[in-house]
Design a protein around this motif. Structure first.
Motif: not given
Length: 456
Positions: A108, A110-111, A113, A127, A129-131, A245, A248, A250, A285
């Motif tokens: 999953t 990381s996000t 920080y 920031q 994001h890997k998107d 980072t 993630d 959750r 993760c």
């Protein structure tokens, strides 16, 4: 409940760790069905993200390939896993689709920080994001309206973005709390070399500085500047937060898996979770341990993630003792303009700080021979050896195009526990246009042994 999709291996996440795990699982267990679920249709190469904004010039130029995974029979499903029932081996997507699995791999990632800085909610603060869609919007809509930008964080991401964004004509202010850029990864002389090169390219560097607030412009609706702890206010129109980072975890927490105190999912040497031998975790993760000390490691690297993916993929249906995680060495490399730099293992400063007794060797030499060969750069190779065992425990390289391969050779030597005696006499290939006259590792090792035997 609707009839679930059935698979043998379910991988949650399609970054370097997840994709490499999928490829390896399909290779090693060809009779097993392997399904990878990720939220995006197009996945980007994480390490290539800074270069989207300068060298590559577009998000489509940084897409991660999926052909190898599909060629081995793997399947990809676009969606987001909302929950996992470990008792019944069922995963549920946000759209209600159910997937029955036999082995589960959490990848999953990381996000970013986000520090508690006043003004961080203002438009113009972003920031990484890997998107794909987020990055495409950032490149196509956000950045074209910015002429002055502050980057918070002088690690690899901040340094690389500084170099790439200045290529777009943006005035870049790079702000780092520590005394030097890359201070967590390099000895001071390497940090100074990077700082000097960035400054020569026009990047404004502010080290030993902390941002106390992000301030709005006259409209109160957008970023207008950043305030530093010394009272200065830097007028900027955008702020990139690149401080780091965090794993993630959750989904793992909801599943009741053990999390380490450092934040990652606890895994053993085979990447198995503590609670369930059929649940694995890989990549950002997953908890990391340092190769040398077994202390928690906070290095989140795509190369390490891919290695963990291979380890998990090999061990899904039977543990193979030689294929375990030996710990994180942390091999970093980057390049600013024509200056390449990197480190493998421990720096001299870090090794001494941990408590190792060490001896050091430095070598400076051209990376081609003769030195008049076109494209020649000086290579500075520094090696760190443990004084008691003579084992190589780290190396730092500053140079040109050969830098990364020297670092990879050092990483292999560290993993094989090579000693100074081993390295002083290892055989290497040589060519005037491709290599240094003497391999930098051999030269630096020879200097280390000379200093050890004849200290001055």
């Amino acid at each position: 409940m609707s009839t679930p999709i059935e698979t043998d291996v379910l991988i949650v996440g399609g970054g370097p760790a997840g994709m490499m795990c999928g490829i390896t699982a399909a290779q090693f267990w060809p009779a097993r069905r392997v399904l990878l679920v990720r939220p995006e249709e197009q996945a980007v190469v994480p390490c290539g993200i800074p270069y989207i904004f300068g060298t590559l010039g577009g998000t489509d130029e940084d897409l991660a390939g999926r052909a190898p995974f599909l060629s081995f029979g793997g399947k990809i499903l676009i969606g987001h896993i909302a929950s996992v029932d470990r008792n019944h081996r069922i995963a549920t997507l946000e759209d209600g689709t159910h997937i029955a699995w036999n082995r589960l791999v959490l990848a999953t990632g990381s996000t970013p920080y986000l520090p508690p800085i006043d003004g961080r909610e203002l438009p113009g603060v972003f920031q990484i994001h890997k998107d794909y869609d987020y990055l495409d919007t950032l490149l196509g809509e956000t950045l074209p309206g910015i002429s002055r930008l502050a980057i918070l964080g002088g690690g690899f991401i901040g340094v690389e973005f500084s170099d790439e964004l200045r290529k777009r004509g943006i005035e870049v202010h790079l702000i780092e709390q520590r005394p030097h850029l890359l201070a967590g990864s390099f000895d001071t002389d390497a940090s100074l070399a990077v700082e000097a090169r960035l400054a020569s390219l026009g990047v404004k560097i502010h080290t030993g500085a902390t941002v106390t607030a992000i301030e709005a412009d006259a409209s109160g609706q957008r970023v207008g500047g950043v305030r530093l702890d010394d009272g200065r206010n830097l007028p900027v129109e955008g702020v990139l937060i690149a401080i780091g980072t965090q794993p993630d975890t959750r989904l793992a927490a909801d599943m009741g898996l053990t999390l380490s105190r450092s934040g990652g999912i606890w895994v053993d040497g085979f990447q198995q979770s503590r609670e369930d031998s059929q649940v694995f975790a890989v990549g950002d993760c997953a908890h990391k341990q340092d190769f040398f000390t077994r202390h928690a490691s906070h290095a989140l690297l795509a190369s390490q993630a891919a290695a963990e993916g291979r380890i998990a993929g090999m061990n899904l249906y039977g543990l193979k003792l030689p294929r375990t995680n030996a710990g994180t060495i942390a091999v970093y490399a980057s390049q600013i303009d024509d200056l390449a730099f990197g480190v493998a293992g421990l720096t001299e400063h870090t090794a001494r700080e941990i408590g190792f007794e060490v001896f050091i060797g430095d070598a400076r030499l051209p990376d081609h021979h003769p030195a008049s060969m076109p494209g020649t750069h000086e290579v500075h190779c520094r090696l760190v050896f443990d004084a008691n065992s003579e084992r190589l425990i780290g190396g730092q390289v500053i140079g040109g195009a050969t830098t990364a391969e020297i670092l990879n050779t050092l990483a292999v030597a560290i993993q094989l526990r090579a000693t100074a005696t081993d390295l002083a006499s290892f055989q290497f290939g040589s060519h005037p246009r491709l290599t240094a006259p003497v391999h930098p590792i051999v030269a630096a090792t020879g200097e280390a042994l000379r200093r050890r035997l004849s200290p001055s």
